[in-house]
Design a protein around this motif. Structure first.
Motif, short mmCIF file in Angstrom:
data_model
loop_
_atom_site.label_atom_id
_atom_site.label_comp_id
_atom_site.label_asym_id
_atom_site.label_seq_id
_atom_site.Cartn_x
_atom_site.Cartn_y
_atom_site.Cartn_z
N PHE A 1 -5.87 -8.96 7.32
CA PHE A 1 -6.47 -7.77 7.89
C PHE A 1 -5.52 -6.58 7.81
O PHE A 1 -5.93 -5.44 7.65
CB PHE A 1 -6.81 -8.11 9.34
CG PHE A 1 -7.66 -7.11 10.06
CD1 PHE A 1 -8.77 -6.57 9.48
CD2 PHE A 1 -7.34 -6.75 11.36
CE1 PHE A 1 -9.57 -5.67 10.17
CE2 PHE A 1 -8.13 -5.86 12.05
CZ PHE A 1 -9.24 -5.32 11.46
N LYS A 2 -4.20 -6.86 7.86
CA LYS A 2 -3.21 -5.80 7.90
C LYS A 2 -2.97 -5.14 6.54
O LYS A 2 -2.32 -4.11 6.47
CB LYS A 2 -1.87 -6.36 8.41
CG LYS A 2 -1.86 -6.74 9.88
CD LYS A 2 -0.48 -7.23 10.29
CE LYS A 2 -0.41 -7.58 11.77
NZ LYS A 2 0.94 -8.00 12.18
N GLN A 3 -3.49 -5.73 5.49
CA GLN A 3 -3.18 -5.24 4.15
C GLN A 3 -3.94 -3.97 3.78
O GLN A 3 -3.58 -3.30 2.82
CB GLN A 3 -3.47 -6.33 3.13
CG GLN A 3 -2.59 -7.57 3.29
CD GLN A 3 -2.95 -8.65 2.29
OE1 GLN A 3 -3.73 -8.40 1.36
NE2 GLN A 3 -2.41 -9.83 2.47
N TYR A 4 -4.99 -3.65 4.54
CA TYR A 4 -5.83 -2.51 4.19
C TYR A 4 -5.89 -1.53 5.36
O TYR A 4 -6.20 -1.93 6.48
CB TYR A 4 -7.23 -2.97 3.81
CG TYR A 4 -7.23 -3.81 2.56
CD1 TYR A 4 -7.37 -3.21 1.31
CD2 TYR A 4 -7.06 -5.19 2.63
CE1 TYR A 4 -7.36 -3.98 0.15
CE2 TYR A 4 -7.04 -5.96 1.48
CZ TYR A 4 -7.18 -5.36 0.24
OH TYR A 4 -7.16 -6.12 -0.89
N PRO A 5 -5.57 -0.24 5.11
CA PRO A 5 -5.62 0.76 6.18
C PRO A 5 -6.97 0.73 6.88
O PRO A 5 -8.02 0.71 6.24
CB PRO A 5 -5.41 2.08 5.43
CG PRO A 5 -4.64 1.69 4.20
CD PRO A 5 -5.17 0.33 3.82
N SER A 6 -6.93 0.71 8.19
CA SER A 6 -8.15 0.55 8.97
C SER A 6 -8.09 1.36 10.25
O SER A 6 -7.03 1.83 10.67
CB SER A 6 -8.39 -0.93 9.32
OG SER A 6 -8.51 -1.71 8.15
N ALA B 1 -3.50 5.36 6.58
CA ALA B 1 -2.79 4.96 7.79
C ALA B 1 -3.64 4.02 8.64
O ALA B 1 -4.82 3.78 8.35
CB ALA B 1 -2.39 6.20 8.59
N TRP B 2 -3.02 3.51 9.69
CA TRP B 2 -3.68 2.61 10.64
C TRP B 2 -3.83 3.30 11.98
O TRP B 2 -2.87 3.90 12.47
CB TRP B 2 -2.86 1.34 10.82
CG TRP B 2 -3.18 0.26 9.85
CD1 TRP B 2 -2.82 0.21 8.53
CD2 TRP B 2 -3.94 -0.91 10.11
NE1 TRP B 2 -3.30 -0.93 7.96
CE2 TRP B 2 -3.99 -1.64 8.89
CE3 TRP B 2 -4.57 -1.42 11.23
CZ2 TRP B 2 -4.65 -2.85 8.79
CZ3 TRP B 2 -5.22 -2.63 11.13
CH2 TRP B 2 -5.26 -3.33 9.92
N TYR B 3 -5.01 3.19 12.60
CA TYR B 3 -5.24 3.83 13.89
C TYR B 3 -6.00 2.90 14.83
O TYR B 3 -6.80 2.06 14.40
CB TYR B 3 -6.06 5.11 13.71
CG TYR B 3 -5.37 6.19 12.91
CD1 TYR B 3 -4.45 7.05 13.49
CD2 TYR B 3 -5.64 6.33 11.54
CE1 TYR B 3 -3.81 8.04 12.73
CE2 TYR B 3 -5.02 7.31 10.78
CZ TYR B 3 -4.10 8.16 11.40
OH TYR B 3 -3.48 9.12 10.65
N LEU B 4 -5.75 3.09 16.10
CA LEU B 4 -6.60 2.51 17.14
C LEU B 4 -7.50 3.63 17.63
O LEU B 4 -7.02 4.68 18.08
CB LEU B 4 -5.75 1.97 18.30
CG LEU B 4 -6.53 1.48 19.53
CD1 LEU B 4 -7.44 0.32 19.18
CD2 LEU B 4 -5.57 1.09 20.65
#
Length: 306
Positions: free
Chosen positions: A164-169, A83-86
């Motif tokens: 940058f959006k292609q990999y969960p970060s 998933a993606w998180y801030l």
């Protein structure tokens, strides 16, 4: 932890050497792979870049195991590796970046960087190779002189975030903008006992650019137990005894995504929301740990300088 079997001075020296060599080796590898990616923008090169980045993270974990007796990480909520998180955090030391990168449960930490940092050896080149976005924001004065600049910073960063959006970060933001020290705390007249005043602009910008991409907000609280207020020095001399990281998993409310620079009403509400979170973080630190210093008491209805 390995430190339990080593004298303090040796543990500190070994830990420092591991972190230094780890950064040099993987930094050079990432930079060279970045040059290859310029010539051959193939998916396999990007995969190798992320593998090298994870190698750097693993080296950081080893350095912390050597240099500190206890490294405790706790999560209130479930974090998905895909998933993606801030992630927002208090800021105490340059060691914070090493600590956050070493947490295996988090998706790969990434950073929004100032445009000037792209010229810093290893740091800038490594971030460039990993496709991390560099922010070059126009000031209010520049926009007043040239209205065409309005919104260009957002569009520029969105374009740089395409791959940058292609990999969960996990996008990391140190909300206070500076490391905590007693002198900074006093100079700010911070209403928080253990924290500096939060600055909302960076978080709001990240949400504006990538708000739809994020699956949640990670509210991280860092704390170190050492023999002095010089955390890095204590780590490098083997006198840092405990690193504690607690992470609260939160949802991102739709009303937190907006134009922070241009919408005054949104800016005020965003600041209020962030200050509530910072009071909660301050209370958590006060509850779990002894006071860092005698400073002004909490002011429940105050708003930080954001």
């Amino acid at each position: 932890m390995l430190k339990r079997f080593l004298p303090n001075w040796l543990a500190g020296i070994l830990a420092g050497c591991v972190l230094l060599v780890n950064t040099l080796v993987w930094g050079v590898i990432v930079f060279l792979l970045g040059l290859v990616k310029l010539v051959l923008p193939l998916h396999v090169v990007t995969v190798l870049l992320h593998s090298a980045y994870n190698g750097w993270r693993g080296g950081n974990r080893l350095g912390l195991k050597i240099g500190c007796e206890n490294f405790d990480v706790s999560f209130n909520g479930e974090v998905q590796k895909g998933a993606w998180y801030l992630l927002i955090s208090n800021h105490l030391s340059w060691l914070d970046i090493v600590v956050l990168s070493a947490v295996n449960e988090l998706p790969a930490p990434k950073f929004f960087l100032k445009d000037e940092l792209k010229y810093v050896p290893l740091i800038g080149s490594g971030a460039w190779a990993m496709g991390m976005p560099f922010m070059k924001r126009a000031s209010k004065e520049q926009i007043a002189k040239n209205p065409k600049l309005k919104g260009m910073d957002v569009e520029r960063t969105k374009r740089s975030c395409h791959n940058f959006k292609q990999y969960p970060s996990c996008i990391v933001n140190f909300v206070e903008g500076s490391r905590f020290t007693a002198s900074k705390h006093q100079r700010q007249e911070s209403p928080f006992r253990h924290l500096l005043k939060p600055k909302a602009g960076g978080i709001a910008f990240a949400l504006q650019v990538l708000g739809e991409q994020f699956d949640g907000l990670l509210d991280a609280t860092l704390h170190y137990q050492s023999q002095s207020s010089h955390i890095c020095r204590d780590f490098l001399t083997g006198r840092l005894t405990h690193i504690e990281l607690s992470v609260e998993v939160r949802e991102i409310a739709p009303q937190l995504v907006g134009d922070y620079q241009q919408d005054k009403a949104f800016r005020v509400e965003f600041q209020k929301h962030l200050n509530v979170m910072w009071h909660q973080k301050d209370a958590l630190i006060a509850h779990n740990h002894a006071p860092v210093t005698e400073v002004c008491p909490d002011v429940a209805n105050s708003t930080g300088e954001l």
